[in-house]
Design a protein around this motif. Structure first.
Motif, PDB file in Angstrom:
ATOM      1  N   CYS A 261       0.839  -1.198   0.000  1.00  0.00           N
ATOM      2  CA  CYS A 261       0.000   0.000   0.000  1.00  0.00           C
ATOM      3  C   CYS A 261       0.876   1.249   0.000  1.00  0.00           C
ATOM      4  CB  CYS A 261      -0.897   0.031   1.227  1.00  0.00           C
ATOM      5  SG  CYS A 261      -1.921  -1.446   1.435  1.00  0.00           S
ATOM      6  N   PRO A 262       0.414   2.342  -0.595  1.00  0.00           N
ATOM      7  CA  PRO A 262       1.205   3.577  -0.586  1.00  0.00           C
ATOM      8  C   PRO A 262       1.639   4.032   0.800  1.00  0.00           C
ATOM      9  CG  PRO A 262      -0.543   3.769  -2.195  1.00  0.00           C
ATOM     10  CD  PRO A 262      -0.782   2.468  -1.464  1.00  0.00           C
ATOM     11  N   HIS A 263       0.778   3.889   1.801  1.00  0.00           N
ATOM     12  CA  HIS A 263       1.174   4.354   3.133  1.00  0.00           C
ATOM     13  C   HIS A 263       2.332   3.539   3.706  1.00  0.00           C
ATOM     14  CE1 HIS A 263      -2.474   1.759   3.557  1.00  0.00           C
ATOM     15  NE2 HIS A 263      -1.798   1.180   4.536  1.00  0.00           N
ATOM     16  N   HIS A 264       2.498   2.303   3.234  1.00  0.00           N
ATOM     17  CA  HIS A 264       3.602   1.499   3.744  1.00  0.00           C
ATOM     18  C   HIS A 264       4.919   1.746   3.020  1.00  0.00           C
ATOM     19  CE1 HIS A 264       0.542  -1.355   5.703  1.00  0.00           C
ATOM     20  NE2 HIS A 264       1.224  -0.767   6.670  1.00  0.00           N
ATOM     21  N   PHE A 265       4.877   2.447   1.870  1.00  0.00           N
ATOM     22  CA  PHE A 265       6.157   2.875   1.288  1.00  0.00           C
ATOM     23  C   PHE A 265       6.336   4.384   1.406  1.00  0.00           C
ATOM     24  CE2 PHE A 265       3.511   2.241  -2.666  1.00  0.00           C
ATOM     25  CZ  PHE A 265       3.481   3.546  -3.135  1.00  0.00           C
ATOM     26  N   ASP A 266       5.572   4.981   2.322  1.00  0.00           N
ATOM     27  CA  ASP A 266       5.652   6.439   2.482  1.00  0.00           C
ATOM     28  C   ASP A 266       5.744   6.884   3.936  1.00  0.00           C
ATOM     29  OD1 ASP A 266       5.530   9.185   1.677  1.00  0.00           O
ATOM     30  OD2 ASP A 266       3.383   9.194   2.129  1.00  0.00           O
ATOM     31  N   LEU A 267       4.920   6.333   4.811  1.00  0.00           N
ATOM     32  CA  LEU A 267       4.828   6.800   6.201  1.00  0.00           C
ATOM     33  C   LEU A 267       5.459   5.809   7.168  1.00  0.00           C
ATOM     34  CD1 LEU A 267       1.089   7.990   6.152  1.00  0.00           C
ATOM     35  CD2 LEU A 267       3.139   9.367   5.714  1.00  0.00           C
ATOM     36  N   THR A 268       5.906   6.311   8.317  1.00  0.00           N
ATOM     37  CA  THR A 268       6.485   5.454   9.357  1.00  0.00           C
ATOM     38  C   THR A 268       5.709   5.593  10.659  1.00  0.00           C
ATOM     39  OG1 THR A 268       8.012   7.068  10.337  1.00  0.00           O
ATOM     40  CG2 THR A 268       8.763   5.906   8.340  1.00  0.00           C
ATOM     41  N   ASP A 269       6.071   4.740  11.623  1.00  0.00           N
ATOM     42  CA  ASP A 269       5.395   4.770  12.925  1.00  0.00           C
ATOM     43  C   ASP A 269       5.608   6.085  13.671  1.00  0.00           C
ATOM     44  OD1 ASP A 269       8.095   4.240  13.297  1.00  0.00           O
ATOM     45  OD2 ASP A 269       7.794   2.672  14.801  1.00  0.00           O
ATOM     46  N   GLU A 270       6.598   6.855  13.260  1.00  0.00           N
ATOM     47  CA  GLU A 270       6.826   8.148  13.903  1.00  0.00           C
ATOM     48  C   GLU A 270       5.677   9.131  13.668  1.00  0.00           C
ATOM     49  OE1 GLU A 270      10.623   9.607  12.715  1.00  0.00           O
ATOM     50  OE2 GLU A 270      11.733   8.087  13.853  1.00  0.00           O
ATOM     51  N   GLU A 271       4.863   8.880  12.631  1.00  0.00           N
ATOM     52  CA  GLU A 271       3.716   9.751  12.373  1.00  0.00           C
ATOM     53  C   GLU A 271       2.751   9.763  13.557  1.00  0.00           C
ATOM     54  OE1 GLU A 271       3.198  11.731   9.742  1.00  0.00           O
ATOM     55  OE2 GLU A 271       5.049  11.077   8.764  1.00  0.00           O
ATOM     56  N   ILE A 272       2.623   8.640  14.241  1.00  0.00           N
ATOM     57  CA  ILE A 272       1.698   8.566  15.383  1.00  0.00           C
ATOM     58  C   ILE A 272       2.147   9.493  16.492  1.00  0.00           C
ATOM     59  CG2 ILE A 272       0.758   7.015  17.154  1.00  0.00           C
ATOM     60  CD1 ILE A 272       1.155   4.750  15.016  1.00  0.00           C
ATOM     61  N   ASP A 292      11.862  -0.367   7.111  1.00  0.00           N
ATOM     62  CA  ASP A 292      10.817  -1.144   6.444  1.00  0.00           C
ATOM     63  C   ASP A 292      10.301  -0.404   5.220  1.00  0.00           C
ATOM     64  OD1 ASP A 292      10.632  -3.447   8.223  1.00  0.00           O
ATOM     65  OD2 ASP A 292       9.816  -2.062   9.699  1.00  0.00           O
ATOM     66  N   VAL A 293      10.108   0.897   5.335  1.00  0.00           N
ATOM     67  CA  VAL A 293       9.669   1.698   4.190  1.00  0.00           C
ATOM     68  C   VAL A 293      10.667   1.573   3.040  1.00  0.00           C
ATOM     69  CG1 VAL A 293       9.313   4.065   3.350  1.00  0.00           C
ATOM     70  CG2 VAL A 293       8.268   3.333   5.502  1.00  0.00           C
ATOM     71  N   GLU A 294      11.943   1.643   3.346  1.00  0.00           N
ATOM     72  CA  GLU A 294      12.979   1.516   2.318  1.00  0.00           C
ATOM     73  C   GLU A 294      12.938   0.131   1.680  1.00  0.00           C
ATOM     74  OE1 GLU A 294      15.775   2.490  -0.319  1.00  0.00           O
ATOM     75  OE2 GLU A 294      14.772   3.866   1.069  1.00  0.00           O
ATOM     76  N   TRP A 338      -2.376   7.479  -6.396  1.00  0.00           N
ATOM     77  CA  TRP A 338      -1.538   7.926  -7.495  1.00  0.00           C
ATOM     78  C   TRP A 338      -0.616   9.060  -7.061  1.00  0.00           C
ATOM     79  CZ3 TRP A 338       0.520   6.158 -11.621  1.00  0.00           C
ATOM     80  CH2 TRP A 338       1.091   7.023 -12.571  1.00  0.00           C
ATOM     81  N   GLY A 339      -1.147  10.036  -6.345  1.00  0.00           N
ATOM     82  CA  GLY A 339      -0.329  11.160  -5.918  1.00  0.00           C
ATOM     83  C   GLY A 339       0.837  10.748  -5.043  1.00  0.00           C
ATOM     84  N   VAL A 340       0.613   9.805  -4.135  1.00  0.00           N
ATOM     85  CA  VAL A 340       1.681   9.313  -3.269  1.00  0.00           C
ATOM     86  C   VAL A 340       2.678   8.487  -4.080  1.00  0.00           C
ATOM     87  CG1 VAL A 340       2.237   7.897  -1.250  1.00  0.00           C
ATOM     88  CG2 VAL A 340       0.193   9.343  -1.237  1.00  0.00           C
ATOM     89  N   SER A 341       2.183   7.656  -4.988  1.00  0.00           N
ATOM     90  CA  SER A 341       3.054   6.804  -5.792  1.00  0.00           C
ATOM     91  C   SER A 341       3.969   7.630  -6.694  1.00  0.00           C
ATOM     92  CB  SER A 341       2.222   5.835  -6.630  1.00  0.00           C
ATOM     93  OG  SER A 341       1.481   4.952  -5.804  1.00  0.00           O
ATOM     94  N   VAL A 342       3.406   8.679  -7.303  1.00  0.00           N
ATOM     95  CA  VAL A 342       4.224   9.537  -8.162  1.00  0.00           C
ATOM     96  C   VAL A 342       5.324  10.204  -7.354  1.00  0.00           C
ATOM     97  CG1 VAL A 342       4.204  11.657  -9.546  1.00  0.00           C
ATOM     98  CG2 VAL A 342       2.443   9.919  -9.903  1.00  0.00           C
ATOM     99  N   ARG A 343       4.957  10.745  -6.197  1.00  0.00           N
ATOM    100  CA  ARG A 343       5.953  11.455  -5.363  1.00  0.00           C
ATOM    101  C   ARG A 343       7.046  10.524  -4.875  1.00  0.00           C
ATOM    102  NH1 ARG A 343       5.426  11.728  -0.047  1.00  0.00           N
ATOM    103  NH2 ARG A 343       3.148  11.761  -0.058  1.00  0.00           N
ATOM    104  N   GLN A 344       6.660   9.363  -4.370  1.00  0.00           N
ATOM    105  CA  GLN A 344       7.624   8.471  -3.744  1.00  0.00           C
ATOM    106  C   GLN A 344       8.399   7.601  -4.722  1.00  0.00           C
ATOM    107  OE1 GLN A 344       8.407   9.632  -0.776  1.00  0.00           O
ATOM    108  NE2 GLN A 344       8.328   7.609   0.190  1.00  0.00           N
ATOM    109  N   LEU A 345       7.779   7.245  -5.842  1.00  0.00           N
ATOM    110  CA  LEU A 345       8.395   6.262  -6.731  1.00  0.00           C
ATOM    111  C   LEU A 345       8.834   6.830  -8.072  1.00  0.00           C
ATOM    112  CD1 LEU A 345       5.830   3.379  -6.100  1.00  0.00           C
ATOM    113  CD2 LEU A 345       8.011   3.753  -4.928  1.00  0.00           C
ATOM    114  N   ASN A 405     -11.416   9.085   6.611  1.00  0.00           N
ATOM    115  CA  ASN A 405     -10.333   8.721   7.520  1.00  0.00           C
ATOM    116  C   ASN A 405      -9.018   8.537   6.758  1.00  0.00           C
ATOM    117  OD1 ASN A 405     -12.065   6.455   6.630  1.00  0.00           O
ATOM    118  ND2 ASN A 405     -10.576   5.139   7.641  1.00  0.00           N
ATOM    119  N   SER A 406      -8.390   9.662   6.440  1.00  0.00           N
ATOM    120  CA  SER A 406      -7.146   9.641   5.674  1.00  0.00           C
ATOM    121  C   SER A 406      -6.056  10.426   6.390  1.00  0.00           C
ATOM    122  CB  SER A 406      -7.362  10.264   4.291  1.00  0.00           C
ATOM    123  OG  SER A 406      -6.132  10.452   3.619  1.00  0.00           O
ATOM    124  N   PRO A 407      -4.821   9.890   6.429  1.00  0.00           N
ATOM    125  CA  PRO A 407      -3.709  10.651   6.980  1.00  0.00           C
ATOM    126  C   PRO A 407      -3.170  11.673   5.977  1.00  0.00           C
ATOM    127  CG  PRO A 407      -2.919   8.523   6.235  1.00  0.00           C
ATOM    128  CD  PRO A 407      -4.413   8.528   6.025  1.00  0.00           C
TER     129      PRO A 407
END
Length: 431
Positions: A261-272, A292-294, A338-345, A405-407
């Motif tokens: 999922c995009p959130h798993h290649f973008d966000l970490t547990d530090e967001e909490i 893990d994200v890397e 798509w927006g997250v995938s474009v930015r990260q990948l 419910n979106s981060p």
């Protein structure tokens, strides 16, 4: 959304396995099928003309892991609202998970979902249960559900914990030619587990879910897939060791595929911690570490991870606006994938555009045995029109889901889906 059997799409740049993405063309559609492709096509006889100067056009995207909540949880989402979110995100087809009420464990529920989605521009493919009532005790009627339209089987929302049941399911998989999609979690290791177990959970004083709870179940399923010859699909992978297990199994010839999922290649547990226990950062599998994200990004780059999906999981406002430990797991994701995938990948150079589209267009269809649409004259039009450079901010007004419910609210996005065309219907996304 409009019923648009006839339309002329001007100045699009087709990109697919047959188009290199370097030529701007016009595409004429009649009665839902592509009838003409060329440069400078006359628009005099077209009732509707749309100019997409600078945009790409690909075969329609697929999200093979969404929760549409209907039947039973329509206060969170319906098939119709989920498909509106999918269209905004650029998806023309989705596969919905069976943790509904009643669960998708019999042919009549499969056919109910197909019926509810038949007039919508987004094709809905039900995923049936592995076990009756999703109770993990006895095998569901998989063959009958497949005849009714089920494209895969899963008890997602919960794992198939019973190893003998998973063995039987994988044996059916090899006979029916469909994947078994497992939510990889050893419940005895993971619960109560409100976030990833690590330094951050220790600082916050929250019980955590260790990565090994996912990895132990992945290892078991890989062994069972090797033993039976069945096709195991690892759902929403999230740990570095999990990716390595799949990588090794693929090298050994095990019939395994996986998704992230995009959130798993973008966000970490530090967001909490950084967001002061924002429940929109609570999901399962949980957000994990930067390492893990890397690993997710590396797995996408080397082909270990086959598919990008969202695990779109709507929850009503009142369900998420509680203390962190009491909030349900899950976030919406169709509108932002798509927006997250474009930015990260893409912008980072991890993937080329063609590689990114493989994980949204081709691989999910090949895994689910769905027909792959072509951009050629004489074929049914199943298309996504998108760009990779438009900067925009995802705001609540862009949420097409019944839940929000979106981060990623108030987050800048790179690139967006401008429109889809499918089933003789054209959806233009306004922002």
């Amino acid at each position: 959304m409009s019923i648009t059997p006839d339309i002329l799409l001007q100045n699009v740049t087709p990109i697919s396995r047959k188009h290199d993405g370097n030529e701007q063309l016009d595409i004429r559609i009649r009665s839902g099928s592509v009838v003409e492709i060329g440069k400078g096509l006359s628009s005099s006889e077209d009732k509707e003309v749309q100019d997409f100067e600078g945009a790409y056009l690909s075969p329609g995207w697929v999200d093979m892991h969404v929760h549409l909540r209907e039947p039973g949880f329509e206060h969170k989402e319906t098939i119709e609202t989920g498909c509106k979110a999918a269209a905004f995100g650029g998806f023309t087809e989705v596969a919905c998970m069976p943790n509904t009420n009643p669960p998708i464990h019999t042919r009549d529920v499969v056919e109910f979902i197909k019926k509810k989605g038949e007039k919508l521009p987004v094709e809905v493919h039900p995923i049936g249960c592995v076990s009756k009532d999703r109770e993990g005790e006895s095998i569901a009627e998989m063959g009958d559900m497949q005849d009714g339209g089920a494209v895969a089987f899963s008890d997602d929302g919960d794992p198939v914990s019973n190893a003998q049941l998973m063995r039987v399911a994988l044996e059916y998989s090899s006979m029916l030619g469909v994947p078994i999609i497992n939510h990889e979690e050893d419940l005895k290791l993971s619960r109560p587990g409100y976030m990833h177990e690590g330094k951050v959970s220790t600082r916050l004083g929250l019980d955590g879910t260790p990565g090994i709870a996912e990895e132990v179940m992945i290892a078991r399923d890989l062994l069972l897939a090797e033993f039976t010859g069945g096709h195991i699909h690892v759902a929403h992978i999230s740990t570095a060791k999990g990716v390595e297990l799949v990588r090794r199994a693929k090298a050994d010839g095990v019939n395994v595929t996986t998704e992230v999922c995009p959130h798993h290649f973008d966000l970490t547990d530090e967001e909490i911690e950084n967001r002061d226990f924002d429940t929109n950062c609570k999901m399962h599998p949980p957000l994990r570490t930067a390492e893990d994200v890397e690993a997710m990004i590396e797995g996408l780059a080397d082909g270990t991870i086959d598919v990008i999906c969202t695990d779109h999981a709507p929850h009503a406002i009142q369900e998420k606006e509680v203390e962190f430990i009491y909030a349900p797991n899950g976030i919406i994701g169709l509108e932002t994938a798509w927006g997250v995938s474009v930015r990260q990948l893409l912008k980072s150079g991890v993937l080329e555009l063609e590689q990114l589209l493989e994980k949204l267009v081709y691989n999910p269809r090949e895994i689910l045995n769905l027909e792959i649409p072509e951009i050629t004259e004489g074929t049914v039009a199943n298309l996504t029109i998108f760009n990779t450079d438009q900067e925009w901010t995802f705001e609540e007004r862009h949420v097409k889901s019944k839940s929000a419910n979106s981060p990623y609210l108030e987050t800048k996005m790179s690139g967006r889906a401008e429109a889809i065309y499918n089933k003789g219907q054209f959806v233009l996304n306004e922002i």
